[in-house]
Every structure is written in structure tokens, then in C-alpha cells.
Scaffold this motif. Structure first.
Motif, PDB file in Angstrom:
ATOM      1  N   VAL A  15       0.554   9.611  17.635  1.00 20.11           N
ATOM      2  CA  VAL A  15       0.456   8.182  17.345  1.00 20.11           C
ATOM      3  C   VAL A  15       1.790   7.727  16.775  1.00 20.11           C
ATOM      4  CG1 VAL A  15      -0.734   6.378  16.062  1.00 20.11           C
ATOM      5  CG2 VAL A  15      -2.019   8.365  16.867  1.00 20.11           C
ATOM      6  N   SER A  18      -7.977   2.300  19.952  1.00 23.77           N
ATOM      7  CA  SER A  18      -7.003   3.103  20.711  1.00 23.77           C
ATOM      8  C   SER A  18      -6.929   4.550  20.244  1.00 23.77           C
ATOM      9  CB  SER A  18      -5.612   2.468  20.592  1.00 23.77           C
ATOM     10  OG  SER A  18      -5.152   2.535  19.261  1.00 23.77           O
ATOM     11  N   VAL A  19      -7.419   4.822  19.029  1.00 23.91           N
ATOM     12  CA  VAL A  19      -7.271   6.147  18.422  1.00 23.91           C
ATOM     13  C   VAL A  19      -8.589   6.918  18.525  1.00 23.91           C
ATOM     14  CG1 VAL A  19      -6.701   7.403  16.308  1.00 23.91           C
ATOM     15  CG2 VAL A  19      -5.584   5.217  16.798  1.00 23.91           C
ATOM     16  N   VAL A  52      -0.521   7.230  21.587  1.00 24.26           N
ATOM     17  CA  VAL A  52      -0.852   5.849  21.247  1.00 24.26           C
ATOM     18  C   VAL A  52       0.404   5.229  20.639  1.00 24.26           C
ATOM     19  CG1 VAL A  52      -2.327   4.313  19.888  1.00 24.26           C
ATOM     20  CG2 VAL A  52      -3.261   6.466  20.785  1.00 24.26           C
ATOM     21  N   VAL A  97      -5.211   4.008  10.732  1.00 25.05           N
ATOM     22  CA  VAL A  97      -4.929   5.043  11.736  1.00 25.05           C
ATOM     23  C   VAL A  97      -4.989   6.427  11.102  1.00 25.05           C
ATOM     24  CG1 VAL A  97      -3.108   6.014  13.202  1.00 25.05           C
ATOM     25  CG2 VAL A  97      -3.630   3.571  13.311  1.00 25.05           C
ATOM     26  N   LYS A 102      -8.706   7.341  10.565  1.00 24.24           N
ATOM     27  CA  LYS A 102      -9.422   7.647  11.810  1.00 24.24           C
ATOM     28  C   LYS A 102      -8.903   8.931  12.447  1.00 24.24           C
ATOM     29  CE  LYS A 102     -11.473   5.913  15.937  1.00 24.24           C
ATOM     30  NZ  LYS A 102     -11.825   4.767  16.791  1.00 24.24           N
ATOM     31  N   LYS A 103      -7.584   9.124  12.438  1.00 25.86           N
ATOM     32  CA  LYS A 103      -6.997  10.312  13.062  1.00 25.86           C
ATOM     33  C   LYS A 103      -7.486  11.588  12.369  1.00 25.86           C
ATOM     34  CE  LYS A 103      -2.497  11.791  14.890  1.00 25.86           C
ATOM     35  NZ  LYS A 103      -2.312  13.124  14.304  1.00 25.86           N
TER      36      LYS A 103
END
Length: 341
Positions: free
Chosen positions: A3, A121-122, A146, A201, A204-205
């Protein structure tokens, strides 16, 4: 999955360095073709462009067929790359088409909305709506990368930006109480979105890396989404009354926070904090008591369910979330009635 949060020209050059794709195709919708593609085009090598109609109502098999036909016409082989330029609809659907075309080609996501940058997107969740059921057909396949550039947010109307911010709120409520206590005192216009994108991000990652196919922990990312998706689906074909995703999830978070309160997992003070801040940003969805049975019926198609059990992810305190919580019809009715007031 890499990302990048940086100017797209830098991240795109870094990603393509040393790669030798046979062909590159960009998928855009009619809005991102006009507003975002011109920012990307100068930094792309030779490529083709596929354009589809924007909007959740076009996230379906008919549009996928159009995309697959165009990919076939362009003679893409399994060494091609698809670049999905757009919000959650383009990313979900473009990724799904790439993951299934000739059993899968590489794709990257370049999200252009706040919602897609902080959430959609993630994580490799790809799919389409089917006969009115949201994200009913899909796969788990991670993109090669991403590429997030906050510059694209300047192309968004306020309502679209506000929709995406609901997922920022969600990430704070399920994983970071301190950050929740930072954002809840500020209007949307006062938020540092670039910092909050990186914050969301990272949350979530980390969760996705621990549980890539949603067998356990990843389910916490669905807080607000069981009743939220049901509300969104109910209004999906309502024309001008159709809700944006984040608007429905905002309503869902209030309902599901009430379930936590009803079970004595959060106190009244926390519930009031959540509902007051969300109502101040989103107002109230115009739900009626007579619509409650139809909304509850839609939860039977939720992807977290097991058998006839409707399973929720709900807060056990601010900054922490339980998953696989079975919630019955009466409890859902009570939560929706509380929201309606």
C-alpha cells in the motif's frame, strides 16, 4: 500486498519499475474518466481504457460481461495488468473481473474516493451486487498494490466525502479509542484526512494480514454493516432516496451500538457519544416503523450468518469489538426502533 500513500506518479512509477506486463488496461467509470484519468494518464505507459457507467446500480453481472468482453476484444493474456481507477464500485467490480478473467490476471487499485481509500481498496474483498443483494457474488483476491493519493479527494462532492468518513469512524470505534476521542470533537471539514487515511489503512491492513479470508478477527470490520447493509439494500432501488454506503453504515453503527448498550457492553455515555456525533454529521435516515420487518428480513442474506443465525460484530467497549454475536429478530427490532426514535 503493498500500500502506497503518496503522489500517484511516484507510486505508479515505483510499482511498474522492473515489471514487464504484456498489456495494461485501465478501468474507469464515466466520472473518473473525466475527473481522475487526466491526472493518471501522463504517467502511464501505453495502455487501453475501459469505461463503465458509475453508480452502485451498475455493479452487476451485466457490467462485468461488458468488461470481460472488452478485455477479450483487447486480447489480454494472463500476463496483462488491470488498473482500477475509481471508488468502491470500480475497485470491487474491476478486481472481480480481473481475478476471474482467464482464472486471474494482476490488478492494482487506485482508489479515488475517501470510502475506497480507507476501506474498500484494502483487503482483497471483490464482488458485485446480485438481484438486489449487496456484494452477493465475489472472491477474496489481493491486488498487487494499492496506490492512494489524497489529491483525488479534491474531485469529490461533500456528500461522497462524508460517506467515506463513516468508515474512518468505524475504524476508530473498533480499534482505537484515543483516535475516536480526537475525531468526535471536530467537523468533517476540520479533520486531517491525510493522517486519518493512513490511520485507517494501518488498522485494516493489520487485521486483514491476521485473517485474510474473514474466518475470525476480520469480521470486526463489519461493525455497523449488518443492519447498515440491510438498510442500504432496502433503499437500493429507491431512486433519489437511495443512500450512499457510508450513510447507511452510519445508521447501522448507531443501531449496533444500541445492541451493545442493551447487552451492558457499553454504557449510556458511550452510546450517546456515538449517536450524537453521527447524527451531527449524517442526520437521520428517514426510516419508518412499518419498514422494520423488511429491513430485518434482508439480514438473512448477510455473509457472516451461520445457518439461520444472524451474526453481528458489535462493540464490547469503545476501541474494541466482538464478532460472531448472534442477534435475534426482537433485538434488531428494538435497535431499529431506537434509531427511529
Amino acid at each position: 500486498m503493498s500500500v502506497f500513500i503518496s503522489p500517484v506518479q511516484d507510486s505508479l512509477s515505483a510499482f511498474l519499475a522492473g515489471k514487464s506486463y504484456s498489456k495494461i488496461v485501465v478501468l474507469a467509470d464515466n466520472n473518473t474518466k473525466r475527473l481522475c484519468y487526466p491526472l493518471l494518464k501522463p504517467f502511464l505507459p501505453r495502455h487501453s481504457l475501459i469505461v463503465v457507467k458509475s453508480g452502485e446500480e451498475n455493479k452487476n453481472l451485466a457490467t462485468c460481461e461488458q468488461i470481460w468482453l472488452e478485455m477479450t476484444r483487447l486480447e489480454l493474456d494472463r500476463h496483462a495488468l488491470m488498473i482500477n481507477l475509481g471508488g468502491g464500485v470500480a475497485g470491487d467490480m474491476g478486481g472481480f473481473c480481473a481475478a476471474t478473467y482467464k482464472r486471474g490476471i494482476d490488478f492494482i487499485q487506485i482508489p479515488t474516493t475517501l470510502l475506497s481509500q480507507v476501506d474498500a481498496s484494502v483487503g482483497g474483498k471483490l464482488g458485485i451486487d446480485f438481484h438486489g443483494f449487496k456484494n452477493h457474488i465475489g472472491v477474496f483476491t489481493l491486488p498487487e498494490a494499492v496506490l492512494i493519493d489524497p489529491v483525488f479527494l479534491k474531485t469529490l462532492p461533500y456528500r461522497e466525502l462524508r460517506s467515506g468518513f463513516a468508515e474512518v469512524i468505524k475504524h476508530c470505534l473498533i480499534r482505537d479509542a484515543d483516535q475516536w476521542n480526537e475525531i468526535r470533537f471536530n467537523e468533517l471539514e476540520e479533520q486531517n484526512l491525510e493522517e486519518l487515511i493512513a490511520h485507517s489503512v494501518a488498522i485494516k491492513k493489520k487485521v486483514v494480514e491476521e485473517d485474510p479470508t474473514e474466518k475470525g478477527l476480520r469480521k470486526i470490520l463489519n461493525f455497523g454493516h449488518t443492519l447498515g447493509h440491510a438498510i442500504e439494500t432496502y433503499f437500493l432501488d429507491k431512486g433519489k432516496d437511495r443512500l450512499f454506503h457510508g450513510e447507511a453504515i452510519a445508521a447501522g453503527m448507531i443501531c449496533e451500538a444500541f445492541i451493545s448498550f442493551n447487552r451492558n457492553w457499553i454504557d449510556e455515555r458511550a452510546l450517546i457519544q456515538i449517536e450524537e456525533y453521527i447524527f451531527s454529521l449524517y442526520g437521520k435516515v428517514k426510516l419508518k416503523t412499518e419498514q422494520i420487518p423488511a429491513i430485518i428480513a434482508l439480514t438473512q442474506q448477510d455473509k457472516k450468518n451461520r445457518g439461520r443465525e444472524v451474526r453481528f460484530s458489535v462493540l464490547d467497549k469503545i476501541g474494541s469489538c466482538k464478532f460472531d454475536v448472534t442477534v435475534g429478530k426482537k433485538e434488531m427490532e428494538k435497535a431499529l426502533a431506537y434509531y427511529i426514535g
